[in-house]
Write a protein that holds these residues in place. Structure first.
Motif, PDB file in Angstrom:
ATOM      1  N   ASP A 106     -17.370 -15.297 -10.861  1.00  0.00           N
ATOM      2  CA  ASP A 106     -18.174 -14.102 -11.093  1.00  0.00           C
ATOM      3  C   ASP A 106     -19.127 -14.292 -12.271  1.00  0.00           C
ATOM      4  N   ASP A 107     -18.685 -15.031 -13.277  1.00  0.00           N
ATOM      5  CA  ASP A 107     -19.508 -15.240 -14.470  1.00  0.00           C
ATOM      6  C   ASP A 107     -20.576 -16.320 -14.287  1.00  0.00           C
TER       7      ASP A 107
ATOM      8  N   SER B 172     -30.814 -16.004  -5.247  1.00  0.00           N
ATOM      9  CA  SER B 172     -30.231 -16.137  -3.915  1.00  0.00           C
ATOM     10  C   SER B 172     -29.693 -14.790  -3.434  1.00  0.00           C
ATOM     11  N   PRO B 173     -29.763 -14.520  -2.129  1.00  0.00           N
ATOM     12  CA  PRO B 173     -29.200 -13.278  -1.592  1.00  0.00           C
ATOM     13  C   PRO B 173     -27.701 -13.188  -1.868  1.00  0.00           C
ATOM     14  N   SER B 174     -27.205 -11.979  -1.923  1.00  0.00           N
ATOM     15  CA  SER B 174     -25.789 -11.777  -2.219  1.00  0.00           C
ATOM     16  C   SER B 174     -24.894 -12.466  -1.199  1.00  0.00           C
ATOM     17  N   ARG B 175     -25.325 -12.514   0.064  1.00  0.00           N
ATOM     18  CA  ARG B 175     -24.510 -13.164   1.084  1.00  0.00           C
ATOM     19  C   ARG B 175     -24.392 -14.667   0.817  1.00  0.00           C
ATOM     20  N   VAL B 176     -25.462 -15.284   0.312  1.00  0.00           N
ATOM     21  CA  VAL B 176     -25.411 -16.708  -0.031  1.00  0.00           C
ATOM     22  C   VAL B 176     -24.485 -16.923  -1.221  1.00  0.00           C
TER      23      VAL B 176
ATOM     24  N   TRP C  86     -21.008 -16.753  -0.028  1.00  0.00           N
ATOM     25  CA  TRP C  86     -20.671 -17.970   0.725  1.00  0.00           C
ATOM     26  C   TRP C  86     -20.321 -19.111  -0.220  1.00  0.00           C
ATOM     27  N   MET C  87     -21.122 -19.282  -1.281  1.00  0.00           N
ATOM     28  CA  MET C  87     -20.850 -20.347  -2.241  1.00  0.00           C
ATOM     29  C   MET C  87     -19.570 -20.059  -3.025  1.00  0.00           C
ATOM     30  N   ALA C  88     -19.359 -18.794  -3.382  1.00  0.00           N
ATOM     31  CA  ALA C  88     -18.131 -18.428  -4.092  1.00  0.00           C
ATOM     32  C   ALA C  88     -16.903 -18.716  -3.234  1.00  0.00           C
ATOM     33  N   ALA C  89     -16.990 -18.396  -1.947  1.00  0.00           N
ATOM     34  CA  ALA C  89     -15.864 -18.670  -1.046  1.00  0.00           C
ATOM     35  C   ALA C  89     -15.606 -20.162  -0.928  1.00  0.00           C
TER      36      ALA C  89
END
Length: 267
Positions: free
Chosen positions: A157-158, A167-171, A174-177
């Motif tokens: 998150d940080d 980048s869009p929130s969905r991207v 995706w990277m966080a996942a």
């Protein structure tokens, strides 16, 4: 387009994506990322007549999780993929901490199969502070690794936004996942490998042309301490600065990245 596992002994394997035909380009993802991060760049190079290969590092993505995460072990994984797929006249593209894998591969296995190396936002050559120098201290590294072990979601998150600003929130999700899906052991141990490595000798011994692509807004690998140092150390190196670009070049600037790689191969 195919995907398969390359065997790595004792029932373990590395998941490989092997797309297109033509001169081969092999992609190495950075810390806590897997082969999916290269998707757009790979497709663009397929359209340019190049074969693209990427694999998930041990403990990442769909690969199994075993052994250690030191650069020698990871370089030997890379050698296994290259040999199993019979790759020659190869271009290796390595992002962030994967630059150490590529350089260690060249040091341990030679450049017979490799024609060129592209370093994208590469970390190093040395991150830990030597006596009297600026850099990461052992205490700071221990604190970071403890947080990655116990609060990976909070760390993400940080830090996810500075990786690929805008980048869009969905991207970003995706990277966080992708990071959360990575073996927690791999996350911690590979981070320690990256921080503790001294790649100066590996870099100085490279005997193939090297293209260094680096954003001047890279917060994960500051350009003066990484790319400019590599440009001084590596023989036959060319530094190309991406103005206004951060660490996640393949996310924010995939078209430019693919074009620069294709142009270098065409020379």
């Amino acid at each position: 387009m195919t995907s398969a596992f390359v065997a790595r002994g004792s029932g373990h394997g590395l998941f490989v994506r092997d797309w297109g035909s033509g001169p081969p380009v092999l992609f190495l993802a950075g810390w806590a990322m897997d082969s999916r991060i290269w998707g757009e760049t790979m497709l663009r190079l397929n359209a340019a007549g190049l074969r693209t290969v990427a694999y998930d590092r041990r403990g990442h993505g769909r690969s199994t999780d075993w052994g250690g995460y030191d650069y020698d072990a990871l370089a030997d994984d890379l050698a296994t993929v290259i040999e199993s797929l019979h790759l020659r006249d190869l271009t290796i593209v390595a992002h962030s901490g994967a630059g150490g894998e590529a350089m260690r591969y060249l040091a341990r296995h030679g450049s017979e199969r490799v024609s060129r190396l592209v370093l994208v936002g590469a970390t190093g050559p040395r991150i830990m502070a030597a006596p009297g120098e600026q850099g990461v201290t052992p205490q700071q590294l221990d604190f970071l690794c403890a947080r990655l072990a116990a609060d990976l979601s909070g760390w993400i998150d940080d830090n996810i936004q500075p990786f690929a600003p805008g980048s869009p929130s969905r991207v970003n999700d995706w990277m966080a996942a992708m990071v959360m899906d990575c073996s927690r052991r791999a996350v911690v141990q590979f981070q320690r490998t990256i921080a503790e490595a001294d790649l100066t000798a590996d870099a100085a011994a490279i005997d193939v042309p090297v293209l260094i692509l680096h954003g001047d807004r890279d917060a994960s690998a500051a350009i003066d301490a990484s790319a400019r140092r590599y440009a001084e150390i590596i023989p036959h190196a060319t530094l190309q600065v991406y103005a206004g670009v951060a660490h996640g070049v393949m996310v924010t600037d995939a078209a430019r990245l693919a074009a620069d790689i294709a142009q270098r191969i065409a020379r």
